[in-house]
Design a protein around this motif. Sequence first.
Motif, PDB file in Angstrom:
ATOM      1  N   GLY A   1       0.840  -1.190   0.000  1.00  0.00           N
ATOM      2  CA  GLY A   1       0.000   0.000   0.000  1.00  0.00           C
ATOM      3  C   GLY A   1       0.870   1.232   0.000  1.00  0.00           C
ATOM      4  N   ASP A   2       0.335   2.334  -0.487  1.00  0.00           N
ATOM      5  CA  ASP A   2       1.117   3.569  -0.551  1.00  0.00           C
ATOM      6  C   ASP A   2       1.480   4.107   0.823  1.00  0.00           C
ATOM      7  N   GLU A   3       0.734   3.709   1.844  1.00  0.00           N
ATOM      8  CA  GLU A   3       0.982   4.241   3.185  1.00  0.00           C
ATOM      9  C   GLU A   3       1.982   3.404   3.977  1.00  0.00           C
ATOM     10  N   ALA A   4       2.519   2.343   3.398  1.00  0.00           N
ATOM     11  CA  ALA A   4       3.429   1.445   4.111  1.00  0.00           C
ATOM     12  C   ALA A   4       4.719   2.166   4.511  1.00  0.00           C
ATOM     13  N   GLU A   5       5.194   1.877   5.710  1.00  0.00           N
ATOM     14  CA  GLU A   5       6.453   2.438   6.199  1.00  0.00           C
ATOM     15  C   GLU A   5       7.610   1.469   6.023  1.00  0.00           C
ATOM     16  N   PHE A   6       7.300   0.189   5.833  1.00  0.00           N
ATOM     17  CA  PHE A   6       8.321  -0.839   5.648  1.00  0.00           C
ATOM     18  C   PHE A   6       7.914  -1.746   4.496  1.00  0.00           C
ATOM     19  N   ALA A   7       8.900  -2.431   3.933  1.00  0.00           N
ATOM     20  CA  ALA A   7       8.640  -3.451   2.919  1.00  0.00           C
ATOM     21  C   ALA A   7       9.473  -4.682   3.249  1.00  0.00           C
ATOM     22  N   LEU A   8       8.871  -5.860   3.116  1.00  0.00           N
ATOM     23  CA  LEU A   8       9.626  -7.103   3.153  1.00  0.00           C
ATOM     24  C   LEU A   8       9.998  -7.441   1.719  1.00  0.00           C
TER      25      LEU A   8
ATOM     26  N   SER B   1      19.215  10.157  21.085  1.00  0.00           N
ATOM     27  CA  SER B   1      20.576   9.836  20.680  1.00  0.00           C
ATOM     28  C   SER B   1      20.617   9.584  19.189  1.00  0.00           C
ATOM     29  N   SER B   2      21.662  10.083  18.535  1.00  0.00           N
ATOM     30  CA  SER B   2      21.853   9.830  17.110  1.00  0.00           C
ATOM     31  C   SER B   2      22.643   8.556  16.884  1.00  0.00           C
ATOM     32  N   LEU B   3      23.006   7.883  17.974  1.00  0.00           N
ATOM     33  CA  LEU B   3      23.866   6.718  17.857  1.00  0.00           C
ATOM     34  C   LEU B   3      23.104   5.410  18.018  1.00  0.00           C
ATOM     35  N   VAL B   4      21.780   5.463  17.918  1.00  0.00           N
ATOM     36  CA  VAL B   4      20.987   4.247  18.019  1.00  0.00           C
ATOM     37  C   VAL B   4      21.326   3.333  16.850  1.00  0.00           C
ATOM     38  N   LYS B   5      21.540   2.063  17.144  1.00  0.00           N
ATOM     39  CA  LYS B   5      21.878   1.120  16.090  1.00  0.00           C
ATOM     40  C   LYS B   5      20.767   1.057  15.047  1.00  0.00           C
ATOM     41  N   LYS B   6      21.182   0.759  13.809  1.00  0.00           N
ATOM     42  CA  LYS B   6      20.203   0.667  12.730  1.00  0.00           C
ATOM     43  C   LYS B   6      19.113  -0.349  13.062  1.00  0.00           C
TER      44      LYS B   6
ATOM     45  N   GLU C   1      13.119  -0.273   5.413  1.00  0.00           N
ATOM     46  CA  GLU C   1      12.329   0.896   5.773  1.00  0.00           C
ATOM     47  C   GLU C   1      12.177   1.768   4.537  1.00  0.00           C
ATOM     48  N   LEU C   2      11.010   2.341   4.364  1.00  0.00           N
ATOM     49  CA  LEU C   2      10.738   3.166   3.197  1.00  0.00           C
ATOM     50  C   LEU C   2      10.850   4.644   3.563  1.00  0.00           C
ATOM     51  N   GLY C   3      11.189   5.459   2.598  1.00  0.00           N
ATOM     52  CA  GLY C   3      11.332   6.887   2.846  1.00  0.00           C
ATOM     53  C   GLY C   3      12.655   7.396   2.317  1.00  0.00           C
ATOM     54  N   PRO C   4      12.781   8.707   2.178  1.00  0.00           N
ATOM     55  CA  PRO C   4      13.969   9.290   1.530  1.00  0.00           C
ATOM     56  C   PRO C   4      15.268   9.126   2.321  1.00  0.00           C
ATOM     57  N   HIS C   5      15.207   9.010   3.642  1.00  0.00           N
ATOM     58  CA  HIS C   5      16.420   8.913   4.447  1.00  0.00           C
ATOM     59  C   HIS C   5      16.512   7.566   5.173  1.00  0.00           C
ATOM     60  N   ALA C   6      15.887   6.559   4.607  1.00  0.00           N
ATOM     61  CA  ALA C   6      15.858   5.249   5.252  1.00  0.00           C
ATOM     62  C   ALA C   6      17.232   4.585   5.200  1.00  0.00           C
ATOM     63  N   PRO C   7      17.612   3.849   6.260  1.00  0.00           N
ATOM     64  CA  PRO C   7      18.870   3.093   6.226  1.00  0.00           C
ATOM     65  C   PRO C   7      18.754   1.892   5.301  1.00  0.00           C
ATOM     66  N   GLY C   8      19.840   1.176   5.147  1.00  0.00           N
ATOM     67  CA  GLY C   8      19.831  -0.011   4.297  1.00  0.00           C
ATOM     68  C   GLY C   8      18.982  -1.123   4.882  1.00  0.00           C
TER      69      GLY C   8
ATOM     70  N   LEU D   1      13.543  -1.654  14.298  1.00  0.00           N
ATOM     71  CA  LEU D   1      12.671  -2.604  14.979  1.00  0.00           C
ATOM     72  C   LEU D   1      11.734  -1.946  15.982  1.00  0.00           C
ATOM     73  N   ARG D   2      12.183  -0.863  16.630  1.00  0.00           N
ATOM     74  CA  ARG D   2      11.351  -0.255  17.669  1.00  0.00           C
ATOM     75  C   ARG D   2       9.994   0.213  17.142  1.00  0.00           C
ATOM     76  N   PRO D   3       9.935   0.985  16.027  1.00  0.00           N
ATOM     77  CA  PRO D   3       8.614   1.396  15.543  1.00  0.00           C
ATOM     78  C   PRO D   3       7.784   0.223  15.032  1.00  0.00           C
ATOM     79  N   LEU D   4       8.444  -0.853  14.641  1.00  0.00           N
ATOM     80  CA  LEU D   4       7.728  -2.027  14.132  1.00  0.00           C
ATOM     81  C   LEU D   4       7.200  -2.890  15.268  1.00  0.00           C
ATOM     82  N   VAL D   5       8.044  -3.119  16.273  1.00  0.00           N
ATOM     83  CA  VAL D   5       7.731  -4.060  17.350  1.00  0.00           C
ATOM     84  C   VAL D   5       7.134  -3.367  18.571  1.00  0.00           C
ATOM     85  N   GLY D   6       7.653  -2.162  18.881  1.00  0.00           N
ATOM     86  CA  GLY D   6       7.201  -1.471  20.084  1.00  0.00           C
ATOM     87  C   GLY D   6       7.952  -1.949  21.313  1.00  0.00           C
ATOM     88  N   ASP D   7       7.553  -1.479  22.481  1.00  0.00           N
ATOM     89  CA  ASP D   7       8.192  -1.863  23.740  1.00  0.00           C
ATOM     90  C   ASP D   7       7.509  -3.083  24.330  1.00  0.00           C
TER      91      ASP D   7
END
Length: 246
Positions: free
Chosen positions: A21-28, A173-178, A39-46, A183-189
Amino acid sequence: MDPAFASAALALSDVLNLHGGDEAEFALQLGPGGLQLQELGPHAPGPLAVDFVHGASAHRRLQGGGNGQMIAKAMGIQSGIRPEVLDATAGLGRDAFVLAKLGCKVSLIERHPVIAALLTDGLERARLDPEVGPIIERMHFRPGDAIQLMRAWEGDPPQVIYLDPMFPHREKSSLVKKEMSMLRPLVGDDLDAPALLEAALSLATHRVVVKRPRKAPCVSGAKVGYVLEGKSSRFDIYPKRSLKPE
């Protein structure tokens, strides 16, 4: 990622009940290198994938330090002692792989279906490697909710249960591992960590080990027996019985 993988990708999307879907934030993404999370978006990591043969896992397998590693000490690994372990919050399987490399039989549980799919894919590919395959044979994965599975456990209980619940992140922190940033926004706490600990203490025969950020509070519930502390993390250990050499 290639037309040859279209049918397998469609089958996996049905199993996981995931559809584009166009609103997806991630792709498998499924391709020649296996399954990966992007992760989708202009500044997404690998992309993120589970790889026990190359990269960080290979380095840790070859240069990891053996029984001197803090996780090995926390689990009670020493000469003649290789406890049977349940990693109830397996995630990408890295700590479980270290324990299997050291000779432990490790059961893994992961409840998030996407993470479970990545882990399954990584295990299946690594099983084919002549050097890593024998390590993978000591790892047995079952997807599902760890609390429910532990409460309804069948067969011999694990000697040691290892927990690494996702801790609520409050630091900027800008030093959070990729991996963590994806995973945090996907899985949550893991807000049910107290129930997870309670179930683990009821099942484990010898000890429960909880990995925490070094300055984080203990999981609510039983009192910690003792602590092994490193630079950025620590292991809270809840002993029940002494591990004996076989």
